[in-house]
Motif scaffolding. Structure first.
Motif, PDB file in Angstrom:
ATOM      1  N   ASP A   1       0.828  -1.203   0.000  1.00 32.66           N
ATOM      2  CA  ASP A   1       0.000   0.000   0.000  1.00 32.66           C
ATOM      3  C   ASP A   1       0.865   1.257   0.000  1.00 32.66           C
ATOM      4  O   ASP A   1       0.600   2.219  -0.730  1.00 32.66           O
ATOM      5  CB  ASP A   1      -0.931  -0.019   1.212  1.00 32.66           C
ATOM      6  N   SER A   2       1.924   1.240   0.814  1.00 29.32           N
ATOM      7  CA  SER A   2       2.839   2.375   0.873  1.00 29.32           C
ATOM      8  C   SER A   2       3.534   2.584  -0.472  1.00 29.32           C
ATOM      9  O   SER A   2       3.671   3.719  -0.942  1.00 29.32           O
ATOM     10  CB  SER A   2       3.867   2.148   1.971  1.00 29.32           C
ATOM     11  N   MET A   3       3.965   1.483  -1.078  1.00 32.37           N
ATOM     12  CA  MET A   3       4.613   1.577  -2.393  1.00 32.37           C
ATOM     13  C   MET A   3       3.658   2.153  -3.438  1.00 32.37           C
ATOM     14  O   MET A   3       4.031   3.013  -4.243  1.00 32.37           O
ATOM     15  CB  MET A   3       5.076   0.190  -2.850  1.00 32.37           C
ATOM     16  N   LEU A   4       2.421   1.677  -3.417  1.00 34.41           N
ATOM     17  CA  LEU A   4       1.425   2.181  -4.367  1.00 34.41           C
ATOM     18  C   LEU A   4       1.140   3.661  -4.138  1.00 34.41           C
ATOM     19  O   LEU A   4       0.962   4.422  -5.096  1.00 34.41           O
ATOM     20  CB  LEU A   4       0.133   1.363  -4.275  1.00 34.41           C
ATOM     21  N   ASP A   5       1.138   4.087  -2.874  1.00 36.12           N
ATOM     22  CA  ASP A   5       0.954   5.512  -2.577  1.00 36.12           C
ATOM     23  C   ASP A   5       2.102   6.346  -3.140  1.00 36.12           C
ATOM     24  O   ASP A   5       1.892   7.420  -3.710  1.00 36.12           O
ATOM     25  CB  ASP A   5       0.847   5.747  -1.067  1.00 36.12           C
ATOM     26  N   ARG A   6       3.333   5.840  -2.983  1.00 37.53           N
ATOM     27  CA  ARG A   6       4.501   6.563  -3.517  1.00 37.53           C
ATOM     28  C   ARG A   6       4.452   6.609  -5.039  1.00 37.53           C
ATOM     29  O   ARG A   6       4.754   7.641  -5.654  1.00 37.53           O
ATOM     30  CB  ARG A   6       5.799   5.931  -3.049  1.00 37.53           C
TER      31      ARG A   6
ATOM     32  N   CYS B   1       4.251   9.924  -7.358  1.00 35.93           N
ATOM     33  CA  CYS B   1       5.185  10.174  -8.468  1.00 35.93           C
ATOM     34  C   CYS B   1       4.433  10.414  -9.772  1.00 35.93           C
ATOM     35  O   CYS B   1       4.769  11.327 -10.541  1.00 35.93           O
ATOM     36  CB  CYS B   1       6.145   9.002  -8.637  1.00 35.93           C
ATOM     37  N   LEU B   2       3.417   9.618 -10.024  1.00 36.43           N
ATOM     38  CA  LEU B   2       2.625   9.805 -11.245  1.00 36.43           C
ATOM     39  C   LEU B   2       1.895  11.139 -11.236  1.00 36.43           C
ATOM     40  O   LEU B   2       1.810  11.812 -12.278  1.00 36.43           O
ATOM     41  CB  LEU B   2       1.630   8.648 -11.409  1.00 36.43           C
ATOM     42  N   ASP B   3       1.379  11.546 -10.068  1.00 36.06           N
ATOM     43  CA  ASP B   3       0.738  12.861  -9.959  1.00 36.06           C
ATOM     44  C   ASP B   3       1.736  13.977 -10.266  1.00 36.06           C
ATOM     45  O   ASP B   3       1.425  14.932 -10.979  1.00 36.06           O
ATOM     46  CB  ASP B   3       0.154  13.075  -8.558  1.00 36.06           C
ATOM     47  N   HIS B   4       2.956  13.833  -9.723  1.00 38.79           N
ATOM     48  CA  HIS B   4       3.999  14.835  -9.974  1.00 38.79           C
ATOM     49  C   HIS B   4       4.353  14.897 -11.461  1.00 38.79           C
ATOM     50  O   HIS B   4       4.476  15.983 -12.036  1.00 38.79           O
ATOM     51  CB  HIS B   4       5.237  14.514  -9.133  1.00 38.79           C
ATOM     52  N   ILE B   5       4.483  13.743 -12.080  1.00 38.98           N
ATOM     53  CA  ILE B   5       4.788  13.693 -13.511  1.00 38.98           C
ATOM     54  C   ILE B   5       3.660  14.338 -14.319  1.00 38.98           C
ATOM     55  O   ILE B   5       3.907  15.095 -15.267  1.00 38.98           O
ATOM     56  CB  ILE B   5       5.044  12.245 -13.967  1.00 38.98           C
ATOM     57  N   GLU B   6       2.418  14.050 -13.945  1.00 36.35           N
ATOM     58  CA  GLU B   6       1.279  14.638 -14.649  1.00 36.35           C
ATOM     59  C   GLU B   6       1.268  16.157 -14.523  1.00 36.35           C
ATOM     60  O   GLU B   6       1.030  16.870 -15.501  1.00 36.35           O
ATOM     61  CB  GLU B   6      -0.028  14.056 -14.111  1.00 36.35           C
TER      62      GLU B   6
END
Length: 85
Positions: free
Chosen positions: A32-37, A41-46
């Motif tokens: 869950d923690s990995m998926l949150d990270r 990261c994907l939000d930042h890239i977007e």
């Protein structure tokens, strides 16, 4: 029978965990923690992609305006009339 990607040697059920008790609570928490990270990261890239896209559109519009102004200040030379006798 073909698998999920059309591979005839792979069953669609291969790799699916049927017994949920195989993973500990710590493992679920780590996943869950990995998926949150990853999501962060994907939000930042977007966000960066949207910012770059906006800057690109501004640059293209600026380029169009500069070309328009240049054409207005430097119209193409007209062909001189022939002076042949």
């Amino acid at each position: 029978m073909s698998g999920p990607n059309g591979d005839p040697d792979v069953s669609a059920d291969d790799g699916i965990v049927e017994d949920e008790e195989e993973f500990s609570e710590e493992e679920y928490t780590a996943i869950d923690s990995m998926l949150d990270r990853i999501n962060s990261c994907l939000d930042h890239i977007e966000e960066r992609n949207q910012a770059l896209n906006g800057k690109l559109h501004e640059l293209l519009e600026s380029n169009r305006e500069a070309r328009r102004e240049f054409r207005e200040q430097h119209p193409p030379d007209e062909e001189p009339e022939s002076t042949e006798d």
